[in-house]
Write an enzyme that holds these catalytic residues in place. Sequence first.
Site, short mmCIF file in Angstrom:
data_model
loop_
_atom_site.label_atom_id
_atom_site.label_comp_id
_atom_site.label_asym_id
_atom_site.label_seq_id
_atom_site.Cartn_x
_atom_site.Cartn_y
_atom_site.Cartn_z
N GLU A 28 0.82 -1.22 0.00
CA GLU A 28 0.00 0.00 0.00
C GLU A 28 0.85 1.27 0.00
O GLU A 28 0.57 2.23 -0.70
CB GLU A 28 -0.89 0.04 1.24
CG GLU A 28 -1.97 -1.02 1.28
CD GLU A 28 -2.76 -0.92 2.57
OE1 GLU A 28 -3.11 0.21 2.95
OE2 GLU A 28 -3.00 -1.95 3.20
N ASP A 29 1.91 1.24 0.82
CA ASP A 29 2.62 2.49 1.11
C ASP A 29 3.91 2.72 0.33
O ASP A 29 4.43 3.83 0.30
CB ASP A 29 2.95 2.54 2.61
CG ASP A 29 1.70 2.54 3.47
OD1 ASP A 29 0.62 2.85 2.92
OD2 ASP A 29 1.79 2.25 4.67
#
Length: 748
Positions: free
Chosen positions: A98-99
């Site tokens: 996600e990051d």
Amino acid sequence: MQARELHSETNPSAARPGVVSGVVSIAQLIGAASAYLPEAEIKRVREAYKFSDSAHLGQFRATGEPYITHPIAVAELCASWRLDSQAIQAALLHDVMEDSGATKDDLIDRFGPAVADLVDGLSKLDKMEFSSREEAQAENFRKMLLAMARDLRVILVKLADRLHNMRTLDIMSPSKKRRIALETLEIYAPIAHRLGLNEIFRELQDLSFKHAFPMRYQVLRKAVLAARGNRREVVGKILEAVEKCLGDAKIECQVYGREKALFGIYRKMIEKRLSFSQVLDVYGFRVVVKDMPTCYLALGMLHQLFKPVPGKFKDYIAIPKVNGYQSLHTTLLGPYGTPVEFQIRTEDMHRVAEKGVASHWLYKGDGDGLNTIQTQTHRLLQSLLDIQNQTGDSAEFLEHIKVDLFPDAVYVFTPNGKIMSLPRGATVVDFAYAVHTDVGNHCVAARVNQVIEPLRTVLKSGDVVEIITAPHSRPNPVWLGFVRSGKARSEIRHYLKSMNTEETVRLGNRLLDQALEADNIRLNELSQDVWDRLMKDSQVSTKEELLADIGAGRRVAPVVARRVLMALGKVDARVDAPASAGGQVRAPIIVHGGEGMSVQRANCCMPIPGDAIIGYVRKGSGLIIHTDECDNARKQIRKEPERWTDVKWAEDITRQFDVNVDLQVLNEKGALATVAATLSDLGANITNLTMSDETANRKVLHFTIQVNDRIHLARILMALRRLEYVERVARAKGKTFVKTRILHTPGL
């Protein structure tokens, strides 16, 4: 015997693994994991840490700490449950997709497909477009739960992730804290409970309570702290008495005094509308013994020591909870008449009660001791997959599984003695679908404790249920109004969607064919070019979609027929007039009565074969059949003449139809029995009966009976009129009564 001091479950910030009270370091995690993992596995954990640390470099949490502290804390929680190295690696890597832009292929190359699948199951769907936050959340939950069904470690890591987030939620804005807390209460806490993770379940509940309702939390916490001092003497006396009683009986055990969780106290106050001073059982006690027979021996000794409260004993050893939990529960009247709950269990039961499904990893070598919880978990996961297979929409999937996640359950038996667990409030239909989808789809009634009961009957724990099926029975949309389980709801909706589509397409074909027949055009003779133009004008992609719209009442057949004529160059034809006004008589639609939801009888007049009938195409409901004498139908014809069409009963109808009959009878002994016997002799099944008072000596009986046709009904009415008790009998139009219990009357 060993007595333990009273400990509190009301402080969610007590020191536990993974709590960020200072600097979180990889050394703490490695130390915890090294206690049970070999060096080769520890090396893989270190590699996952290095990858995660690099991916999150320069990122910070809202608390101001480096972001890497969060994955480490989550992994440390997993290590405290003794999960395997793949789960700990996934915990360290759970946010990198996600990051940091890392892909699943990157993770497969570095850590293997198993770890990559775990991380993928944990990752949100940020890159997809959703119309709302709710839709995005629903899809995220759907993905997570289905990944959990494939590999249970997904949900264990996710629960560790959510638990650490809840422990560090204080920095967030009040609105965000409330949203996350309510989401946790609604989804994650029930999942933890269903998996038997009671320590996590209680902490998630209390943390959610703290952040969702901060004022109530603080007030209740202060009240509990104040009461703790006031009640310490009572608790001490109970501990001393129990220790002496069980010691005299030479029962080896450990006794724990337990203060109930704040959220549990709060929920009890809300559900039972009590003030805090009225909640007397704030304290409970746990007695842990060496084996199962000793549980029952200890129970007997406690019942001799203090008086048990009637109706407050539960044997969860013989009948475990859905999540595999086992214990004996009893409530006793302690000193000063204070009710006190005792839970009696073995060491193995205690381990499963606290660690739940995580104990599968904690104590793999215990043989058959964990079979129950593993079986129960497998059933939960299988039910998730069953619901997923029948549900196309993420929000609908989430709605269904929410019902099954809540912990309250009833336990009922099949005729063979098998125990089935269902949500509280579950009905006969829920039980039928729990047995098998086909049993649910064809159920018509049930024997509950040997008594015939209708499908909407709510089941209680201990009921013995036998389902009665019929080959021609099918699910009714009315069932959606009373079923409770997610499986039953999803199966019914799936069946109705598939059947409605087929039926409405067939009905739409018949309606459009009838509308064109007056102009000597057959639907099956239209060329593909005409269909293409018709679909383009109607803005649909398939012929079936257009016909389904007609059958469901979303389009009117004469209007579509006019477009057909325009496509054929016959624009002067008057096809927008009602069937009776076009100068030519159109062939009526034949009604068999078993078409399903696309053709329904109107409740206002309840036509039966032999009645003259007319059809109304209601938007979204298909074809509604009225008698041509129906006042409602006559009013509606004047408003929307284009929606009315000629219909006719088929010649070969074999099924029966409900019809209402009212009888005024003398209130004399045997009157009701005579009427019922007469109806039975004439082949009329009674499906409903209510009663009202006419005078002191007369009653009016309102029957719903099943008849073949109008002639059959006429014979029944004639026979009833001949009975000496009957003063008046007539067919009643419409479903005007509901099922009620027949009250005792002296005569009837």
